[in-house]
Design an enzyme around this catalytic site. Structure first.
Site, PDB file in Angstrom:
ATOM      1  N   ARG A 127       0.785  -1.092   0.014  1.00 23.64           N
ATOM      2  CA  ARG A 127       0.102  -0.063  -0.006  1.00 23.64           C
ATOM      3  C   ARG A 127       0.695   1.331   0.096  1.00 23.64           C
ATOM      4  NH1 ARG A 127      -4.220   3.418   2.668  1.00 23.64           N
ATOM      5  NH2 ARG A 127      -3.249   3.412   4.604  1.00 23.64           N
ATOM      6  N   ARG A 171      -2.057  10.379   7.236  1.00 22.30           N
ATOM      7  CA  ARG A 171      -0.485  10.688   6.948  1.00 22.30           C
ATOM      8  C   ARG A 171      -0.521  12.041   5.967  1.00 22.30           C
ATOM      9  NH1 ARG A 171      -2.166   5.809   6.267  1.00 22.30           N
ATOM     10  NH2 ARG A 171      -1.402   4.148   7.613  1.00 22.30           N
ATOM     11  N   LYS A 213      11.826   6.723  14.699  1.00 16.19           N
ATOM     12  CA  LYS A 213      12.175   5.847  13.393  1.00 16.19           C
ATOM     13  C   LYS A 213      12.269   6.192  12.102  1.00 16.19           C
ATOM     14  CE  LYS A 213      10.823   2.216  10.654  1.00 16.19           C
ATOM     15  NZ  LYS A 213      10.326   2.350   9.314  1.00 16.19           N
ATOM     16  N   PRO A 230      17.362   2.455  12.489  1.00 17.07           N
ATOM     17  CA  PRO A 230      15.695   2.810  12.533  1.00 17.07           C
ATOM     18  C   PRO A 230      15.131   1.346  13.294  1.00 17.07           C
ATOM     19  CG  PRO A 230      16.378   3.025  10.353  1.00 17.07           C
ATOM     20  CD  PRO A 230      17.722   2.534  10.858  1.00 17.07           C
ATOM     21  N   ASP A 232      11.733  -0.486  14.277  1.00 14.19           N
ATOM     22  CA  ASP A 232      10.230  -0.693  14.023  1.00 14.19           C
ATOM     23  C   ASP A 232      10.008  -1.867  14.783  1.00 14.19           C
ATOM     24  OD1 ASP A 232      11.221  -2.989  12.663  1.00 14.19           O
ATOM     25  OD2 ASP A 232      10.335  -2.474  10.914  1.00 14.19           O
ATOM     26  N   HIS A 234       9.569  -4.694  14.192  1.00 16.17           N
ATOM     27  CA  HIS A 234      10.167  -6.143  14.117  1.00 16.17           C
ATOM     28  C   HIS A 234      11.731  -6.138  14.467  1.00 16.17           C
ATOM     29  CE1 HIS A 234       6.734  -7.059  11.468  1.00 16.17           C
ATOM     30  NE2 HIS A 234       7.100  -5.919  10.715  1.00 16.17           N
TER      31      HIS A 234
END
Length: 272
Positions: A127, A171, A213, A230, A232, A234
């Site tokens: 996306r 956003r 991030k 960074p 995130d 994960h």
DNA sequence: ACCCAGGGTAACT
DNA sequence: AGTTACCATGGG
């Protein structure tokens, strides 16, 4: 308008090789699409190009004379043999390195990276690519067969209503805030090439929708700050599991590159 | 229908 | 300082 610049073909040799498929599809850049023959087509600094592997080298066909652009973009002067040797000193990373080879960090334009990772927040990669594609087609400059990434100046002239075609959700207002601050000179991205990571982060986090991030992604993927790391959801999980006492000494200065190997492992379900 | 996505913010304890 | 609801949208 039927003037089409001549297609140029040239060869680049990135020091230490390149895993093209992963490099262009590992979630650091969002404008590359794979063709049926295995090559990739994308747009770099407004220049459309098709890239394929040629042994350890890259075969690039693009509009016009722009070898320098792609030499820089693929960070060809950095020796990934060195990088991989260093990361190989860590047990977990050595497995990733031997499985993936040279996953290079691309040198994208700072504004494009900033804007792309603002869009990335709480979003999935397909996306993200869709939103960015609609952004470029809708508001970029048409150079024959491709669209440039819209400049901060152009973006700053747009309204929320204009951006509704992106379907970017909450956003959209973040994009406009970033564009206003960058185009207005309140935030100077170019100056960040020579600044420390904490100083850069403080500046970037003045933008709505930019936390640590997104700031670090901008620094790593847009300004070549390989020491930016960074984190995130994960990477956070991986760090808690494998590096509870911090990152290993061998990644110092190239934390961001190590991060990309971790992310790829996590993404493909591989076990570090 | 359901879960989740390369987060950030503001409003809570 | 640490938690939580909420943000808008659609891919899988």
């Amino acid at each position: 308008m039927f003037v089409k610049s001549a297609e140029k073909c040239f060869r680049l040799v990135p020091a230490g090789g390149i895993n093209l498929d992963i490099t262009l599809d590992c979630g650091q850049a969002f404008r590359w699409n794979k063709n049926g023959d295995g090559s990739w087509t994308g747009v770099v600094r407004g220049v459309r190009a098709t890239v394929r592997n040629d042994g350890g080298a890259l075969l690039i066909s693009s509009d016009g004379e722009c070898e320098e652009i792609f030499y820089d973009y693929f960070d060809c002067s950095r020796d990934y043999g060195d990088v991989m040797r260093r990361l190989g000193n860590d047990g977990h990373l050595s497995r990733a390195v031997s499985e993936y080879g040279a996953v290079r960090i691309l040198r994208q334009e700072p504004w494009e990276a900033l804007c792309s990772f603002i869009i990335s927040s709480c979003n999935n990669i397909p996306r993200i690519k869709g939103i960015i594609d609609r952004f470029c087609v809708g508001f970029g400059e048409n150079a024959g067969s491709s669209y440039s990434f819209p400049s901060a100046e152009k973006t700053a002239s747009l309204t929320l209503e204009d951006l509704s075609v992106l379907r970017a959700g909450y956003r959209a207002e973040y994009i406009l805030d970033a564009a206003g601050k960058v185009a207005g000179g309140e935030i100077n991205l170019s100056a960040m090439y020579g600044m420390s990571i904490p100083d850069c982060e403080r500046e970037l986090m003045k933008i709505k929708g930019v936390g640590k991030k997104v700031a670090d992604c901008t620094l790593l993927f847009g300004l070549g700050h390989t020491e930016a790391f960074p984190v995130d959801r994960h990477i956070k999980r991986i760090c808690e599991k494998y590096y509870p006492d911090g990152l290993p000494e061998c990644v110092k200065g190239i934390e961001g590159i190590a991060q990309q190997y971790m992310f790829q492992m996590q993404r493909t379900g591989g076990a570090l």
